[in-house]
Scaffold this active site. Structure first.
Site, mmCIF file in Angstrom:
data_model
loop_
_atom_site.group_PDB
_atom_site.id
_atom_site.type_symbol
_atom_site.label_atom_id
_atom_site.label_comp_id
_atom_site.label_asym_id
_atom_site.label_seq_id
_atom_site.Cartn_x
_atom_site.Cartn_y
_atom_site.Cartn_z
ATOM 1 C CG ASP A 49 -1.800 1.197 1.337
ATOM 2 O OD1 ASP A 49 -2.987 1.053 0.988
ATOM 3 O OD2 ASP A 49 -1.332 2.268 1.747
ATOM 4 C CE1 TYR A 54 0.531 7.766 2.566
ATOM 5 C CE2 TYR A 54 1.185 5.550 1.930
ATOM 6 C CZ TYR A 54 0.298 6.403 2.544
ATOM 7 O OH TYR A 54 -0.820 5.880 3.148
ATOM 8 C CE LYS A 79 -3.796 4.736 0.886
ATOM 9 N NZ LYS A 79 -2.341 4.516 1.068
ATOM 10 C CG HIS A 112 -4.529 10.065 0.530
ATOM 11 N ND1 HIS A 112 -3.220 9.919 0.172
ATOM 12 C CD2 HIS A 112 -4.582 9.734 1.837
ATOM 13 C CE1 HIS A 112 -2.511 9.519 1.213
ATOM 14 N NE2 HIS A 112 -3.322 9.397 2.237
#
Ligand code: A2P
Length: 288
Positions: A49, A54, A79, A112
């Protein structure tokens, strides 16, 4: 109940998703992300994931290739970030994540954070427009499944009124001390798989004396207790660690079962380790 980390939940469209995923929030890009993802795949995880926000999709993609595991054996989630809302930008966002990850499809793509009323009066339309981009890329075969993250029932109700394909997943903060079980159950009752982000409370619950006493009783670590707790609530845990031995140990949860009494105690715990992030406070918008 599951007997291994490659056993699967089945999504509403029939797609199979391995019951534990390796989370990569706060994992630095480059060598660290690549080494961690390879360590997770070496340890037998088949579900990774990540997210555009990120900032580590390049390293995650490198880790996938370095592992030598065939792409089709890995369930890969990314996401969509809040700056990319709207139909056209969403299409481009998917293409960007695919390029950074070095793959031509995602197994799952999530919104997200929802756009919320507090910041955007036309939030329902914005979310629906973004979702149309998700539906387009799903129909085009770039995304095998689509879902949301951090959506509360009011956001989901609005989206489901306006969309053609219902979200298949809702990923929420979930751990002992912050289960938001009402939101989890609502998603599950409406056909979504609930996933847990920060299933270990980002590490903040691991020193809790009650959890330590309970884990000790089962001969397991608190991290393993937390992962097992999620599974026994039908919530898919996404534990993360940057240490190979912890990555492996966190998924070693198939040789014990938490009793009904202890499950009730875990569900009734006072608040502990809550991140402080709530969609209506638009934490993501605030930092974007
Ligand atoms: P580290 O990367 O140094 O292992 P969550 O998955 O809830 O977000 O929690 C992740 C945090 O918990 C990270 O800070 C991680 O640190 C720590 N962590 C993960 N697994 C363990 C473990 N088995 N024991 C102790 N800390 C852990």
């Amino acid at each position: 109940m599951f007997t291994s980390k490659t056993d699967c939940f089945t999504l509403a469209n029939g797609v199979q998703i391995p019951c534990i995923g390796y989370g990569t929030w706060q994992t630095p890009d480059g060598e660290t992300a690549a080494a961690c993802v390879k360590a997770a795949l070496d340890a037998g995880y088949r579900h990774i994931d990540t997210a555009f926000a990120y900032g580590n999709e390049t390293g995650v993609g490198e880790g996938l290739r370095r592992s030598g595991v065939a792409r089709q054996e890995i369930f890969l989630t990314s996401k969509h970030w809040v700056t990319e809302r709207g139909y056209d930008k969403t299409i481009k966002a998917v293409e960007t994540s695919l390029r950074l990850l070095g793959t031509d499809y995602l197994d799952l793509y999530l919104v997200h954070w929802p756009c919320v009323a507090k910041l955007t009066p036309e939030w329902k339309e914005v979310n629906a427009d973004t979702w149309r981009g998700f539906e387009r890329m799903y129909k085009d075969g770039k995304l095998r499944a689509i879902g949301v993250s951090n959506y509360f029932p009011n956001h989901l109700e609005a989206l489901m009124d306006m969309c053609e394909i219902k979200p298949m997943v809702n990923q929420l903060e979930f751990h002992p001390g912050y289960t938001q079980m009402d939101n989890i159950r609502w998603s599950q009752e409406h056909g979504m798989l609930a996933q847990a982000w920060s299933p270990l409370g980002s590490g903040a619950v691991l020193a809790d004396p009650t959890l330590n006493a309970m884990a000790e009783k089962y001969g397991k670590s608190v991290a393993q207790l937390c992962v097992r707790f999620a599974l026994q609530c039908d919530v898919l845990p996404l534990p993360k660690s940057t240490k190979p031995e912890r990555i492996a140990a966190n998924a070693d949860v198939f040789d014990f079962a938490i009793s009904d009494e202890d499950m009730a105690a875990l569900l009734a715990m006072p608040q502990l380790g809550f991140s402080g992030f709530l969609p209506e406070d638009a934490p993501a918008d605030a930092i974007a």
